[in-house]
Design a protein around this motif. Structure first.
Motif, short mmCIF file in Angstrom:
data_model
loop_
_atom_site.label_atom_id
_atom_site.label_comp_id
_atom_site.label_asym_id
_atom_site.label_seq_id
_atom_site.Cartn_x
_atom_site.Cartn_y
_atom_site.Cartn_z
N VAL A 123 0.81 -1.22 0.00
CA VAL A 123 0.00 0.00 0.00
C VAL A 123 0.85 1.27 0.00
O VAL A 123 0.34 2.36 -0.23
CB VAL A 123 -0.98 0.03 1.21
N PHE A 124 2.17 1.12 0.26
CA PHE A 124 3.05 2.29 0.30
C PHE A 124 4.48 1.86 0.00
O PHE A 124 4.93 0.81 0.47
CB PHE A 124 3.00 2.95 1.68
N VAL A 125 5.18 2.68 -0.79
CA VAL A 125 6.58 2.43 -1.10
C VAL A 125 7.33 3.76 -1.00
O VAL A 125 6.89 4.76 -1.57
CB VAL A 125 6.74 1.86 -2.53
N ASP A 126 8.42 3.77 -0.24
CA ASP A 126 9.30 4.94 -0.14
C ASP A 126 10.61 4.56 -0.79
O ASP A 126 11.36 3.73 -0.26
CB ASP A 126 9.50 5.35 1.32
N LEU A 127 10.88 5.13 -1.96
CA LEU A 127 12.05 4.75 -2.75
C LEU A 127 13.25 5.64 -2.43
O LEU A 127 13.09 6.79 -2.03
CB LEU A 127 11.70 4.85 -4.24
N PRO A 128 14.45 5.13 -2.66
CA PRO A 128 15.66 5.92 -2.40
C PRO A 128 15.86 7.00 -3.46
O PRO A 128 15.32 6.92 -4.56
CB PRO A 128 16.78 4.88 -2.47
N ALA A 129 16.65 7.99 -3.13
CA ALA A 129 16.96 9.06 -4.08
C ALA A 129 18.03 8.60 -5.07
O ALA A 129 19.03 8.02 -4.65
CB ALA A 129 17.43 10.29 -3.34
N TRP A 146 9.56 -3.68 -10.41
CA TRP A 146 10.91 -3.46 -9.89
C TRP A 146 10.96 -2.18 -9.06
O TRP A 146 10.11 -1.32 -9.19
CB TRP A 146 11.93 -3.41 -11.03
N PHE A 147 11.96 -2.06 -8.18
CA PHE A 147 12.06 -0.91 -7.27
C PHE A 147 13.08 0.13 -7.73
O PHE A 147 12.79 1.31 -7.78
CB PHE A 147 12.42 -1.39 -5.86
N PHE A 148 14.31 -0.33 -8.01
CA PHE A 148 15.34 0.63 -8.42
C PHE A 148 16.42 -0.07 -9.23
O PHE A 148 16.50 -1.29 -9.26
CB PHE A 148 15.97 1.35 -7.21
N ARG A 149 17.24 0.75 -9.90
CA ARG A 149 18.38 0.25 -10.65
C ARG A 149 19.65 0.79 -9.98
O ARG A 149 19.65 1.91 -9.48
CB ARG A 149 18.34 0.70 -12.11
N ILE A 150 20.69 -0.03 -9.99
CA ILE A 150 21.94 0.36 -9.34
C ILE A 150 23.15 0.19 -10.27
O ILE A 150 23.14 -0.64 -11.17
CB ILE A 150 22.19 -0.43 -8.04
N GLU A 151 24.14 1.00 -9.99
CA GLU A 151 25.49 0.84 -10.56
C GLU A 151 26.26 0.09 -9.49
O GLU A 151 26.41 0.60 -8.37
CB GLU A 151 26.10 2.21 -10.82
N LEU A 152 26.70 -1.11 -9.78
CA LEU A 152 27.39 -1.92 -8.79
C LEU A 152 28.78 -1.38 -8.51
O LEU A 152 29.53 -1.06 -9.44
CB LEU A 152 27.52 -3.37 -9.29
N ALA A 153 29.14 -1.27 -7.23
CA ALA A 153 30.48 -0.83 -6.85
C ALA A 153 31.51 -1.88 -7.28
O ALA A 153 32.60 -1.55 -7.72
CB ALA A 153 30.56 -0.58 -5.36
N ILE A 166 22.39 4.18 -6.44
CA ILE A 166 21.06 4.18 -7.06
C ILE A 166 21.12 5.07 -8.30
O ILE A 166 21.50 6.24 -8.21
CB ILE A 166 19.99 4.74 -6.09
N VAL A 167 20.77 4.52 -9.46
CA VAL A 167 20.81 5.33 -10.68
C VAL A 167 19.42 5.64 -11.24
O VAL A 167 19.26 6.55 -12.04
CB VAL A 167 21.68 4.67 -11.78
N GLU A 168 18.42 4.87 -10.80
CA GLU A 168 17.06 5.09 -11.29
C GLU A 168 16.09 4.44 -10.32
O GLU A 168 16.41 3.44 -9.68
CB GLU A 168 16.91 4.45 -12.68
N ILE A 169 14.91 5.03 -10.20
CA ILE A 169 13.86 4.43 -9.37
C ILE A 169 12.62 4.24 -10.23
O ILE A 169 12.44 4.90 -11.25
CB ILE A 169 13.53 5.29 -8.12
#
Length: 124
Positions: free
Chosen positions: A37-43, A97-104, A74-77
């Motif tokens: 019912v709620f999602v708070d995504l990263p910046a 899906w929730f977010f896309r990342i650039e892997l360290a 985080i590169v995209e939400i």
């Protein structure tokens, strides 16, 4: 080799053609949580270590967190989840899906469970 991996916290990662990874929750996780019912995504631009809280979710059953599966940025939400968190229930390993990342460290991807190991882990 599959481009899909899983964590013990029930996140999935799909390594995309651009070398980045898309992250979401597994079908098993969304079934356990019930309707989101709620999602708070990263910046976007936020750098996180593996295991750190990346997003917050609330369902009809419980509140929880989505952890960063591996260190990265985080590169995209998925903006669509803000208005329609139920997309994560309807298609958890697709449009939910929730977010896309650039892997360290791209090698960290290979250290996560493959699908057969995840199925064995959940007993599903």
């Amino acid at each position: 080799m599959s481009n899909l991996r899983f964590t013990e916290d029930h996140e999935w990662l799909r390594l995309d053609d651009d070398g980045r990874a898309t992250v979401g929750i597994t079908t098993f996780a969304q079934e356990q949580l019930g309707d989101l019912v709620f999602v708070d995504l990263p910046a976007p631009g936020k750098s996180l270590k593996g295991g750190e809280e990346a997003a917050v979710i609330e369902s009809v059953k419980a509140a929880g967190e989505i952890k960063m599966p591996v260190a990265g940025v985080i590169v995209e939400i998925n903006e669509a989840l803000r208005d329609e968190p139920s997309k994560a229930n309807e298609d958890p390993q697709g449009s939910g899906w929730f977010f896309r990342i650039e892997l360290a460290d791209p090698a960290a991807f290979d250290l996560l469970m493959d699908e057969s190991a995840y199925v064995a882990f959940t007993g599903a």
